[in-house]
Design an enzyme around this catalytic site. Structure first.
Site, PDB file in Angstrom:
ATOM      1  N   LYS A  55      -6.389  -9.681 -45.541  1.00  0.00           N
ATOM      2  CA  LYS A  55      -6.765  -8.548 -46.402  1.00  0.00           C
ATOM      3  C   LYS A  55      -6.892  -7.335 -45.492  1.00  0.00           C
ATOM      4  CE  LYS A  55      -9.581  -6.068 -47.900  1.00  0.00           C
ATOM      5  NZ  LYS A  55      -9.520  -4.593 -47.766  1.00  0.00           N
TER       6      LYS A  55
ATOM      7  N   GLU B  40     -15.939  -9.248 -35.219  1.00  0.00           N
ATOM      8  CA  GLU B  40     -15.669  -8.263 -34.182  1.00  0.00           C
ATOM      9  C   GLU B  40     -16.125  -6.939 -34.779  1.00  0.00           C
ATOM     10  OE1 GLU B  40     -14.830  -6.212 -31.707  1.00  0.00           O
ATOM     11  OE2 GLU B  40     -12.671  -6.463 -31.458  1.00  0.00           O
TER      12      GLU B  40
ATOM     13  N   CYS C 229     -12.747   0.349 -31.643  1.00  0.00           N
ATOM     14  CA  CYS C 229     -14.003  -0.398 -31.544  1.00  0.00           C
ATOM     15  C   CYS C 229     -14.631  -0.271 -30.153  1.00  0.00           C
ATOM     16  CB  CYS C 229     -13.828  -1.850 -31.957  1.00  0.00           C
ATOM     17  SG  CYS C 229     -12.480  -2.695 -31.150  1.00  0.00           S
TER      18      CYS C 229
ATOM     19  N   GLU D  68     -22.712   4.135 -33.957  1.00  0.00           N
ATOM     20  CA  GLU D  68     -21.260   4.227 -33.816  1.00  0.00           C
ATOM     21  C   GLU D  68     -20.765   5.324 -34.753  1.00  0.00           C
ATOM     22  OE1 GLU D  68     -18.600   1.130 -35.503  1.00  0.00           O
ATOM     23  OE2 GLU D  68     -17.627   1.154 -33.549  1.00  0.00           O
TER      24      GLU D  68
HETATM   25  P1  NAI Z   1     -15.762  -1.680 -43.251  1.00  0.00           P
HETATM   26  O1  NAI Z   1     -16.367  -2.597 -42.283  1.00  0.00           O
HETATM   27  O2  NAI Z   1     -16.423  -1.530 -44.563  1.00  0.00           O
HETATM   28  O3  NAI Z   1     -14.235  -2.132 -43.515  1.00  0.00           O
HETATM   29  C1  NAI Z   1     -13.527  -3.045 -42.726  1.00  0.00           C
HETATM   30  C2  NAI Z   1     -12.789  -4.040 -43.619  1.00  0.00           C
HETATM   31  O4  NAI Z   1     -13.722  -4.732 -44.426  1.00  0.00           O
HETATM   32  C3  NAI Z   1     -11.798  -3.396 -44.590  1.00  0.00           C
HETATM   33  O5  NAI Z   1     -10.670  -4.226 -44.756  1.00  0.00           O
HETATM   34  C4  NAI Z   1     -12.588  -3.360 -45.884  1.00  0.00           C
HETATM   35  O6  NAI Z   1     -11.767  -3.347 -47.026  1.00  0.00           O
HETATM   36  C5  NAI Z   1     -13.358  -4.645 -45.793  1.00  0.00           C
HETATM   37  N1  NAI Z   1     -14.575  -4.679 -46.615  1.00  0.00           N
HETATM   38  C6  NAI Z   1     -15.382  -3.647 -46.957  1.00  0.00           C
HETATM   39  N2  NAI Z   1     -16.389  -4.056 -47.744  1.00  0.00           N
HETATM   40  C7  NAI Z   1     -16.227  -5.387 -47.900  1.00  0.00           C
HETATM   41  C8  NAI Z   1     -16.941  -6.400 -48.612  1.00  0.00           C
HETATM   42  N3  NAI Z   1     -18.030  -6.112 -49.324  1.00  0.00           N
HETATM   43  N4  NAI Z   1     -16.491  -7.664 -48.553  1.00  0.00           N
HETATM   44  C9  NAI Z   1     -15.394  -7.979 -47.832  1.00  0.00           C
HETATM   45  N5  NAI Z   1     -14.679  -7.071 -47.165  1.00  0.00           N
HETATM   46  C10 NAI Z   1     -15.081  -5.793 -47.193  1.00  0.00           C
HETATM   47  O7  NAI Z   1     -15.625  -0.287 -42.544  1.00  0.00           O
HETATM   48  P2  NAI Z   1     -15.255   1.137 -43.175  1.00  0.00           P
HETATM   49  O8  NAI Z   1     -16.018   1.367 -44.420  1.00  0.00           O
HETATM   50  O9  NAI Z   1     -13.787   1.215 -43.280  1.00  0.00           O
HETATM   51  O10 NAI Z   1     -15.752   2.126 -42.029  1.00  0.00           O
HETATM   52  C11 NAI Z   1     -17.096   2.535 -41.949  1.00  0.00           C
HETATM   53  C12 NAI Z   1     -17.567   2.576 -40.524  1.00  0.00           C
HETATM   54  O11 NAI Z   1     -17.525   1.275 -39.985  1.00  0.00           O
HETATM   55  C13 NAI Z   1     -16.730   3.410 -39.589  1.00  0.00           C
HETATM   56  O12 NAI Z   1     -17.072   4.731 -39.635  1.00  0.00           O
HETATM   57  C14 NAI Z   1     -17.031   2.766 -38.264  1.00  0.00           C
HETATM   58  O13 NAI Z   1     -18.217   3.269 -37.725  1.00  0.00           O
HETATM   59  C15 NAI Z   1     -17.222   1.327 -38.603  1.00  0.00           C
HETATM   60  N6  NAI Z   1     -16.001   0.570 -38.327  1.00  0.00           N
HETATM   61  C16 NAI Z   1     -15.883   0.026 -37.080  1.00  0.00           C
HETATM   62  C17 NAI Z   1     -14.742  -0.636 -36.735  1.00  0.00           C
HETATM   63  C18 NAI Z   1     -14.608  -1.201 -35.380  1.00  0.00           C
HETATM   64  O14 NAI Z   1     -13.563  -1.761 -35.044  1.00  0.00           O
HETATM   65  N7  NAI Z   1     -15.599  -1.082 -34.542  1.00  0.00           N
HETATM   66  C19 NAI Z   1     -13.609  -0.791 -37.666  1.00  0.00           C
HETATM   67  C20 NAI Z   1     -13.850  -0.196 -38.960  1.00  0.00           C
HETATM   68  C21 NAI Z   1     -15.011   0.456 -39.237  1.00  0.00           C
END
Ligand code: NAI
Ligand code: MG
Length: 481
Positions: A175, A250, A284, A384
Site C-alpha cells: 500500500k 521504520e 527519514c 521531526e
Molecule cells: P503517515 O505515517 O501517516 O503515512 C505513511 C503511510 O502510512 C502512508 O502510506 C499512509 O497512507 C499510511 N497510513 C496513514 N494512516 C494510516 C492508518 N491509519 N492505517 C494504516 N496506514 C496508514 O505519514 P504522513 O501523514 O504522510 O506524514 C506526516 C509526517 O510523518 C511527516 O511530516 C513526517 O514528519 C512523518 N513521516 C516520516 C517518514 C519517515 O520516513 N521518517 C515518512 C513519512 C512521514
C-alpha cells in the site's frame, strides 16, 4: 492534458476499485494533476490478500534460484527503464530528477540484484543437541506480507521492503502512500513482464485510514512492514496486534550531525548541507540537527550559510539542487514549524519562508532554512519537521554532544565529524541510533543494515538483517535411536 487513470494491480492484472472511486495525484512542483488513482477500500485489500495467499504456496515452493533469477531480471529491467522510472517518480514526488535516477539505479535495481543473489543462500543450521538426535533449522518465509510505505521516494522505500520479502519466498501486498505511488504501479507491471507469477506482488492504492488500515488489520497476513510517522506506526502496530501479526516499524528521526574542531571542515560543511536539504529534508535519516563545537561554530556556520544561499530551488524535472515539499499539507506543516522556531527564540540565519516567485508560484516550495541558537528543549530541536529546516545547536565537550544527540525520543541516525579515532568510536558506542556515520552522512549502499533505536522503530532494513524479518525459523528434531 490527458491524465492517465491507474487501477490497483492485483493478481497480475489491473483491477478496477470496488468503490468505483479514484483520487487525484499531483505533481508537487506545479500542483498539476498527473494521474487518477484507484481509491482502495476493504474489498480491494480483501482481493489483494486473497490473490497473495493463493500465490503463496507456488512462490514459496519455487526453486530459490529461480526466484532469484526473476528478481535479478527485474533489476535489469529497472536499470533499462531507469530514466523513465526516474521521470515518473520526479513528477510524482517533486524530488530532483537526478536523485530519482540514483534511487532507481543505485538503490532499487541494486536491491533486486542483491536480494536476488541471496534468494538461494538462506541457510539453516545443524545444532548439537543432547542425545542421539539430529537437530536442524529451516529458514522459511512468513507467507503473505503487507507493506505500507510513505511518499518520500517510493523507489527507495518500496524496493527496500519488496525485494527481500520476495527473495525469501513471501508474497506481498503493498500500500503506497496516497501522495506518490506511480513508480510502484509501474514496478508491478515490470515484475509481471519479467515472469513474476500472478499474485506474488500486488499493489492496492488509497488513503491510509482506508486501504492502509484495512491491510494493517487484516487477519490473513503473516507479517507487516510499516515506514512512516511515529504516530501512524503506533496505530498500525495496534491493528496488527489484534491478529498477532509481527510488525517492523521504520519511523521518524531527528538525527544529530556532530562536528568537532578537528574535522575536515569543507567536507563536513558539504555533507551537513546534503544531510538536511536532500529530498527537501523529507528523508527519514535527514541530519536535521547540526551540533557544532563552540570553537568552530561561527566559522562553520558562515560557510554553511554561504553554500546554502547558492542552492537552486525548482521543479523536480529541472534538476534543481532542491525541489518542493510533497503537498500543501506538508508545506503548511513545515511553515508552521518555522513559525514555532521563531516564536521559541531561535534565529533564522538563512531562508525561513515559502518560495512562490515566478515558476515556483503554484508548487510547494520552502527556502532552505537554517535556525541558529537552537536550545535542546525547543520543539524545532525535538520534533521531526520533515522539511528543509536545520536546527543548529552548540556544545563544548564530548559528553555534552552525546547528551544533546541522545536527548530526543528518536534514534535513527547520527554522524560524527572528527579526525580523532578514539573519539569517533567512543561516540559511535554511546550514540543511541541505528546508523552511525563517521566523517560522512547517509549510508553508502544497500548492504549494511539500518533502522531505529527508541521511537524510530524496530526491525532492520537492508543487508542480510532485513531477511530475519521476512523469514521464520523452524527447528526440526530427529530421533536417531
Ligand atoms: P503517515 O505515517 O501517516 O503515512 C505513511 C503511510 O502510512 C502512508 O502510506 C499512509 O497512507 C499510511 N497510513 C496513514 N494512516 C494510516 C492508518 N491509519 N492505517 C494504516 N496506514 C496508514 O505519514 P504522513 O501523514 O504522510 O506524514 C506526516 C509526517 O510523518 C511527516 O511530516 C513526517 O514528519 C512523518 N513521516 C516520516 C517518514 C519517515 O520516513 N521518517 C515518512 C513519512 C512521514
Ligand atoms: Mg498521511
Amino acid at each position: 492534458m490527458a491524465v492517465r487513470r491507474y487501477e490497483h494491480y492485483i493478481g497480475g492484472r489491473w483491477i478496477v476499485p470496488t468503490s468505483g472511486e479514484y483520487f487525484k495525484s499531483l505533481d508537487p512542483s506545479t500542483a498539476d494533476v498527473v494521474a487518477e488513482v484507484a481509491r482502495g477500500t476493504n474489498d480491494d485489500v480483501e482481493q489483494a490478500v486473497a490473490a497473495a495467499r493463493q500465490a503463496s504456496k507456488g512462490w514459496r515452493d519455487a526453486e530459490p534460484s529461480q526466484r532469484g533469477r526473476i528478481l535479478r531480471r527485474v533489476a535489469d529491467r529497472i536499470l533499462q527503464e531507469a530514466d523513465r522510472l526516474a521521470q515518473l517518480e520526479s513528477i510524482d514526488t517533486g524530488f530532483p530528477l537526478r536523485d530519482c535516477l540514483a534511487a532507481a539505479r543505485d538503490v532499487a535495481a541494486r536491491r533486486f540484484e542483491y536480494y536476488g543473489e541471496l534468494a538461494d543462500k538462506l541457510e539453516g543450521e545443524t545444532i548439537p543437541v543432547p542425545g542421539n538426535h539430529l537437530d536442524y533449522t529451516l529458514r522459511e518465509p512468513l507467507g503473505v506480507v503487507g507493506q505500507i510505505i510513505p511518499w518520500n521516494s517510493p523507489l527507495w522505500e518500496g524496493s527496500r521492503c519488496i525485494a527481500p520479502a520476495l527473495a525469501a519466498g513471501n508474497t506481498v501486498v503493498l500500500k503506497p502512500a496516497e501522495e506518490a505511488m506511480l513508480t510502484m504501479l509501474r514496478l508491478a507491471e515490470i515484475m509481471s513482464e519479467e515472469g513474476l507469477p500472478a499474485g506474488v506482488f500486488n499493489v492496492v492504492t488509497g488513503y491510509g485510514p482506508e486501504a492502509g488500515a484495512a491491510l494493517a488489520s487484516h487477519g490473513q497476513i503473516n507479517g507487516l512492514s510499516f515506514t512512516g510517522s511515529v504516530e501512524t506506526g503506533g496505530q498500525v502496530m495496534k491493528m496488527a496486534a489484534e491478529h498477532v501479526v509481527p510488525v517492523s516499524l521504520e519511523l521518524g528521526g531527528k538525527s544529530a550531525n556532530i562536528v568537532f574542531p578537528d574535522a575536515e571542515m569543507d567536507a563536513a560543511v558539504m555533507w551537513a548541507m546534503i544531510a538536511i536539504f536532500a529530498g527537501s529534508g523529507q528523508v527519514c535519516v535527514a541530519g536535521s540537527r547540526l551540533l557544532l563545537h563552540r570553537q568552530i561554530h561561527d566559522q562553520f556556520l558562515e560557510k554553511l550559510i554561504e553554500r546554502t544561499r547558492q542552492l537552486r530551488v525548482g521543479p523536480g524535472l529541472e534538476n534543481p539542487d532542491m525541489g518542493p515539499l510533497i503537498s500543501q499539507a506538508q508545506l503548511e506543516r513545515v511553515l508552521n514549524y518555522i513559525g514555532v522556531g521563531k516564536f521559541e527564540g531561535a534565529a533564522v540565519v538563512v531562508g525561513g519562508e515559502r518560495l512562490s516567485e515566478g515558476p515556483l508560484a503554484s508548487g510547494y516550495f520552502v527556502a532552505p532554512t537554517i535556525f541558529d541558537r537552537v536550545e535542546r528543549g525547543m520543539r524545532i530541536a525535538q520534533d521531526e519537521i520533515f522539511g528543509p529546516v536545520l536546527s543548529v545547536l552548540t556544545f563544548e565537550s564530548d559528553e555534552e554532544a552525546i547528551e544533546i544527540a541522545n536527548g530526543t525520543p528518536y534514534g535513527l541516525a547520527a554522524a560524527v565529524w572528527t579526525q580523532n579515532l578514539k573519539r569517533a568510536h567512543r561516540l559511535a558506542r554511546h550514540l543511541e541510533a541505528g546508523s552511525i556515520y563517521i566523517n560522512r552522512y547517509f549510508s553508502s549502499g544497500v548492504e549494511a543494515p539500518a533502522g531505529g533505536y527508541k521511537r524510530s522503530g524496530f526491525g532492520r532494513v537492508d543487508g542480510f538483517e532485513v531477511l530475519r524479518h521476512y523469514t521464520q525459523i523452524k527447528n526440526v528434531l530427529v530421533n536417531l535411536d
